[in-house]
Design a protein around this motif. Sequence first.
Motif, PDB file in Angstrom:
ATOM      1  N   THR A  85       0.043   7.167   3.106  1.00 38.26           N
ATOM      2  CA  THR A  85      -0.287   6.820   4.503  1.00 38.26           C
ATOM      3  C   THR A  85       0.060   5.432   4.457  1.00 38.26           C
ATOM      4  O   THR A  85      -0.253   4.483   3.846  1.00 38.26           O
ATOM      5  N   PRO A  86       0.848   5.213   5.608  1.00 37.89           N
ATOM      6  CA  PRO A  86       1.413   3.624   5.747  1.00 37.89           C
ATOM      7  C   PRO A  86       0.271   2.761   6.340  1.00 37.89           C
ATOM      8  O   PRO A  86      -0.464   3.163   7.207  1.00 37.89           O
ATOM      9  N   SER A  87       0.067   1.847   5.607  1.00 39.51           N
ATOM     10  CA  SER A  87      -1.034   0.919   5.712  1.00 39.51           C
ATOM     11  C   SER A  87      -0.665  -0.325   4.930  1.00 39.51           C
ATOM     12  O   SER A  87       0.328  -0.185   4.245  1.00 39.51           O
ATOM     13  N   VAL A  88      -1.432  -1.137   4.991  1.00 38.11           N
ATOM     14  CA  VAL A  88      -1.216  -2.383   4.117  1.00 38.11           C
ATOM     15  C   VAL A  88      -2.457  -2.635   3.361  1.00 38.11           C
ATOM     16  O   VAL A  88      -3.617  -2.915   3.752  1.00 38.11           O
ATOM     17  N   VAL A  90       0.039   0.230   1.176  1.00 40.76           N
ATOM     18  CA  VAL A  90       0.191   1.637   1.256  1.00 40.76           C
ATOM     19  C   VAL A  90      -0.591   2.350   0.452  1.00 40.76           C
ATOM     20  O   VAL A  90      -0.972   2.108  -0.645  1.00 40.76           O
ATOM     21  N   ARG A  91      -1.151   3.558   1.211  1.00 42.18           N
ATOM     22  CA  ARG A  91      -2.157   4.292   0.442  1.00 42.18           C
ATOM     23  C   ARG A  91      -1.407   5.618  -0.060  1.00 42.18           C
ATOM     24  O   ARG A  91      -0.601   6.089   0.810  1.00 42.18           O
TER      25      ARG A  91
END
Length: 138
Positions: A85-88, A90-91
């Motif tokens: 899951t693109p996040s900051v 990354v998940r």
Amino acid sequence: MPTRTAAERREEARRAYDAYLAECPARRLLDRISDKWVTLVLNALADGPRRYGELSRKVAGVSQKMLTRTLRSLERDGLVSRAVTPSVPVRVDYALTPLGESLLPVVAAVKAWADGHMGEVAAAREAYDGQAGSREAF
């Protein structure tokens, strides 16, 4: 080319995957799924998807290298899926696939058996080790 009966074709297919044969692909798969880390990781994923850090905490004693290697091999074999899951930051979540879920009852039973019979095994080991000295006298 001689024709074969259905029974002959079934027998040939049955022999194609015989884990008792050293070169059999089923033996390599059996080696993989009997690994302690594989068994523990599959059991850890039984309740649903987990992040890498959660798996690392759940499976005490596994090194980062071994957990990564185990997850990659399970993903390669189609037993575990990896979702990014693109996040900051990354998940990354790991989950059992339907194929992995079909293996879960087997590995869960082995884990439950080990948990439930460890006392008996420990007693048997102690008895064996106590007799080891008398065996060496021969």
